[in-house]
Design a protein around this motif. Structure first.
Motif, PDB file in Angstrom:
ATOM      1  N   ASN A 181      26.856  18.589  50.374  1.00 57.18           N
ATOM      2  CA  ASN A 181      27.522  19.903  50.404  1.00 57.18           C
ATOM      3  C   ASN A 181      26.554  21.010  50.808  1.00 57.18           C
ATOM      4  O   ASN A 181      26.430  22.038  50.142  1.00 57.18           O
ATOM      5  N   ALA A 182      25.867  20.786  51.916  1.00 59.29           N
ATOM      6  CA  ALA A 182      24.830  21.720  52.354  1.00 59.29           C
ATOM      7  C   ALA A 182      25.441  22.929  53.063  1.00 59.29           C
ATOM      8  O   ALA A 182      26.217  22.786  54.013  1.00 59.29           O
ATOM      9  N   TYR A 183      25.095  24.100  52.573  1.00 59.87           N
ATOM     10  CA  TYR A 183      25.452  25.364  53.223  1.00 59.87           C
ATOM     11  C   TYR A 183      24.159  26.073  53.606  1.00 59.87           C
ATOM     12  O   TYR A 183      23.223  26.167  52.809  1.00 59.87           O
ATOM     13  N   THR A 184      24.110  26.578  54.823  1.00 63.12           N
ATOM     14  CA  THR A 184      23.004  27.431  55.249  1.00 63.12           C
ATOM     15  C   THR A 184      23.606  28.722  55.773  1.00 63.12           C
ATOM     16  O   THR A 184      24.409  28.696  56.719  1.00 63.12           O
ATOM     17  N   LEU A 195      25.641  26.339  58.690  1.00 61.71           N
ATOM     18  CA  LEU A 195      26.053  24.989  58.301  1.00 61.71           C
ATOM     19  C   LEU A 195      27.084  25.157  57.202  1.00 61.71           C
ATOM     20  O   LEU A 195      26.843  25.886  56.224  1.00 61.71           O
ATOM     21  N   HIS A 196      28.212  24.492  57.320  1.00 59.12           N
ATOM     22  CA  HIS A 196      29.301  24.694  56.364  1.00 59.12           C
ATOM     23  C   HIS A 196      29.672  23.373  55.696  1.00 59.12           C
ATOM     24  O   HIS A 196      30.220  22.474  56.327  1.00 59.12           O
ATOM     25  N   ASP A 197      29.348  23.241  54.413  1.00 58.66           N
ATOM     26  CA  ASP A 197      29.778  22.101  53.595  1.00 58.66           C
ATOM     27  C   ASP A 197      29.457  20.765  54.272  1.00 58.66           C
ATOM     28  O   ASP A 197      30.320  19.895  54.408  1.00 58.66           O
ATOM     29  N   VAL A 198      28.204  20.607  54.697  1.00 62.91           N
ATOM     30  CA  VAL A 198      27.812  19.386  55.410  1.00 62.91           C
ATOM     31  C   VAL A 198      27.388  18.328  54.405  1.00 62.91           C
ATOM     32  O   VAL A 198      26.412  18.495  53.675  1.00 62.91           O
ATOM     33  N   SER A 199      28.128  17.233  54.364  1.00 60.76           N
ATOM     34  CA  SER A 199      27.778  16.065  53.554  1.00 60.76           C
ATOM     35  C   SER A 199      27.698  14.865  54.484  1.00 60.76           C
ATOM     36  O   SER A 199      28.696  14.489  55.108  1.00 60.76           O
ATOM     37  N   LEU A 200      26.510  14.291  54.595  1.00 55.79           N
ATOM     38  CA  LEU A 200      26.274  13.177  55.519  1.00 55.79           C
ATOM     39  C   LEU A 200      25.186  12.275  54.947  1.00 55.79           C
ATOM     40  O   LEU A 200      24.325  12.733  54.197  1.00 55.79           O
ATOM     41  N   PRO A 230      15.890  27.644  54.549  1.00 58.80           N
ATOM     42  CA  PRO A 230      16.306  27.318  53.184  1.00 58.80           C
ATOM     43  C   PRO A 230      17.821  27.093  53.084  1.00 58.80           C
ATOM     44  O   PRO A 230      18.613  27.674  53.829  1.00 58.80           O
ATOM     45  N   LEU A 231      18.200  26.246  52.147  1.00 61.40           N
ATOM     46  CA  LEU A 231      19.616  26.039  51.852  1.00 61.40           C
ATOM     47  C   LEU A 231      20.158  27.215  51.053  1.00 61.40           C
ATOM     48  O   LEU A 231      19.487  27.744  50.161  1.00 61.40           O
ATOM     49  N   HIS A 232      21.399  27.611  51.374  1.00 63.64           N
ATOM     50  CA  HIS A 232      22.092  28.615  50.558  1.00 63.64           C
ATOM     51  C   HIS A 232      22.644  27.934  49.307  1.00 63.64           C
ATOM     52  O   HIS A 232      22.599  28.490  48.208  1.00 63.64           O
ATOM     53  N   SER A 233      23.153  26.715  49.474  1.00 67.36           N
ATOM     54  CA  SER A 233      23.585  25.889  48.346  1.00 67.36           C
ATOM     55  C   SER A 233      23.618  24.433  48.798  1.00 67.36           C
ATOM     56  O   SER A 233      23.513  24.137  49.985  1.00 67.36           O
ATOM     57  N   GLY A 234      23.779  23.517  47.827  1.00 66.70           N
ATOM     58  CA  GLY A 234      23.732  22.097  48.126  1.00 66.70           C
ATOM     59  C   GLY A 234      22.313  21.575  48.012  1.00 66.70           C
ATOM     60  O   GLY A 234      21.392  22.273  47.578  1.00 66.70           O
ATOM     61  N   LYS A 235      22.121  20.327  48.405  1.00 66.12           N
ATOM     62  CA  LYS A 235      20.781  19.739  48.349  1.00 66.12           C
ATOM     63  C   LYS A 235      20.640  18.652  49.406  1.00 66.12           C
ATOM     64  O   LYS A 235      21.631  18.145  49.952  1.00 66.12           O
ATOM     65  N   ILE A 236      19.392  18.296  49.698  1.00 68.13           N
ATOM     66  CA  ILE A 236      19.060  17.227  50.644  1.00 68.13           C
ATOM     67  C   ILE A 236      18.140  16.256  49.922  1.00 68.13           C
ATOM     68  O   ILE A 236      17.146  16.665  49.303  1.00 68.13           O
TER      69      ILE A 236
END
Length: 464
Positions: A181-184, A195-200, A230-236
């Protein structure tokens, strides 16, 4: 004539040493002196002429994909014990029995008692000893203590401290790079996402192509993974480890930017030696640095340009120097940003084939590419299509992408990847407004089988 068996097990006529190959993967029947019938055994994956097949008539020069290995039958028959050069030491597994109370030296030097042959580790990395169930690690002024049954990760290696004073050293064959759930957000505006709600989930050994229109966040995706944005939210995470909380893990990620990073006045060899002195652990001797540079020059087919200044070599050769600089530390994942842009068709093809070979050797490769042709997609395992604002429009097998976007528009399947851009940016009649918004393309994809098969299933496997 006797059929030719292909697989990973030692009883095959042609043995391929690679984690993507089944023990008994395929069989080749000899039809004539020049024609053969290739048959898959069970559900083992085979690709011939861009199609997944159960059987196909081939000759010695037909390009094949067996598991993740790209090869021809002629090459396989000439080398029936085929072992891809694996800079990642995939599936390396070694057990050392230590004598209680004795001190052992571990490091990347081949003369160490415990050999950890990685350029991410010092020549002499640490000393190790065991007394009953107490394992002691001394790394400079740092001391670590472990009990039997515990484990420790250093560089690409997992050390397991087991019973009977046995030290097991292995590398994880399949590493996974996952975005959750990566947002930038764009600077100063948390509502505008690049980047909008990227889950991969990406796996080592895969070659991933990334395409999309301008402003889709292709470069942003790579820079975010590498920690440059940096990410706005989510994690890698890298194999379950949060990158932001484990900055040492970034050493496993190499990144080749769009612009050349070579020092043009220096020769190819001088560029690589400069990088080796700067990036390899400081206790590596000069002879080991030179050996590493020699191996990179050979791997990237740059021996003839070794003593030429980078101002005097071609654009394609310069890109290969850029790749060699990032391969110095043998990254688990290589992030390549538009490395084919501005190159001739031949140079671009050479770069793509180099990246394919890296994936075959165990590295995960993520490549942003401006406008791929069908031959480029042939070399890739997955294609990620990003739409404006960083929305996922598609992720899955490259050659299924054209069919996916054709069906969304109710048109016959087109074999050109350019169709994808036409569908994404199609306008309403008599208007500059898009017919389908990026958000709508994203929602459509989330309801597709491709989302379930190539995103949800991968994320579920990692969670389990």
């Amino acid at each position: 004539m006797k059929a030719i068996s292909i697989g990973k097990a030692p009883d095959n006529d042609c043995r391929i040493h690679h984690h993507s190959i089944s023990d008994h993967h395929a069989v080749v029947d000899v039809l004539s002196g020049a024609e053969y019938l290739l048959r898959s055994r069970g559900s083992a994956p085979l690709v011939v002429a861009r199609q997944s097949i159960a059987r196909a008539q081939i000759d010695k020069f037909t390009p094949l994909q067996i598991g993740q290995i790209h090869i021809t039958l002629g090459e396989l028959l000439a080398n029936p014990n085929f072992e891809p050069k694996n800079h990642l030491l995939a599936c390396y597994d070694q057990t050392y029995t230590l004598v209680e109370g004795q001190i052992y030296l571990a490091g990347s030097s081949p003369v160490c008692d415990v050999a950890l042959a990685s350029p991410r580790l010092p020549w002499h990395a640490f000393r190790i000893s065991v007394q009953k169930d107490d394992w002691q690690i001394k790394n400079g002024h740092r001391r670590l203590s472990f009990q039997t049954g515990q484990s420790w990760q250093i560089g690409p290696y997992h050390l397991e401290f087991t019973a009977n004073q046995q030290l097991k050293v292995r590398t994880q064959g399949d590493e996974t790079l996952t975005l959750h759930n990566a947002y930038t957000a764009l600077p100063g505006n948390a509502l505008l996402h690049s980047l909008h709600d990227v889950s991969l989930g990406f796996r080592s050994g895969e070659f991933i192509g990334i395409i999309g229109p301008s402003g889709a966040g292709k470069s942003t995706l790579l820079k975010t993974i590498r920690g440059l944005i940096p990410l706005h939210s989510g994690k890698i995470t890298l194999s379950g480890h949060d990158l932001e909380r484990n900055p040492q893990a970034y050493k496993a990620l190499g990144m080749v930017p769009q612009d050349d990073v070579v020092i043009e006045e220096l020769t190819v060899e001088e560029n690589l030696m400069f990088a080796a002195r700067l990036r390899l652990p400081p206790d590596w001797p000069r002879e080991a640095q030179l050996a590493k540079v020699d191996a990179l020059l050979e791997a990237m087919n740059l021996q003839a340009q070794r003593h030429q200044a980078c101002t005097r070599i071609s654009g394609g050769q310069r890109k290969r120097v850029n790749l060699a600089l990032e391969l110095l530390l043998e990254p688990t994942f290589l992030l390549a940003d538009e490395v084919c842009s501005g190159l001739s068709a031949r140079d671009s093809d050479n770069i793509l084939k180099h990246l394919r070979r890296l994936a075959d050797q165990g590295a995960g490769v993520l490549l942003t590419i401006h406008s791929p042709d069908i031959e480029a997609l042939d070399l890739m395992d997955r294609l990620l299509v990003l739409d404006t604002g960083g929305y996922i429009a598609y992720y899955g097998p490259p050659l299924e992408a054209m069919g996916y976007f054709s069906r969304s528009q109710g048109i016959s399947t087109c074999r050109s990847p350019k169709l994808i851009f036409d569908v994404l940016e199609k306008k309403k009649p008599g208007s500059d407004e898009r017919a389908v918004t990026p958000q709508a393309h994203y929602e459509q994809f989330k309801n597709s089988r491709h989302y379930r098969d190539y995103i949800e299933s991968v994320l579920e496997r990692e969670r389990s």
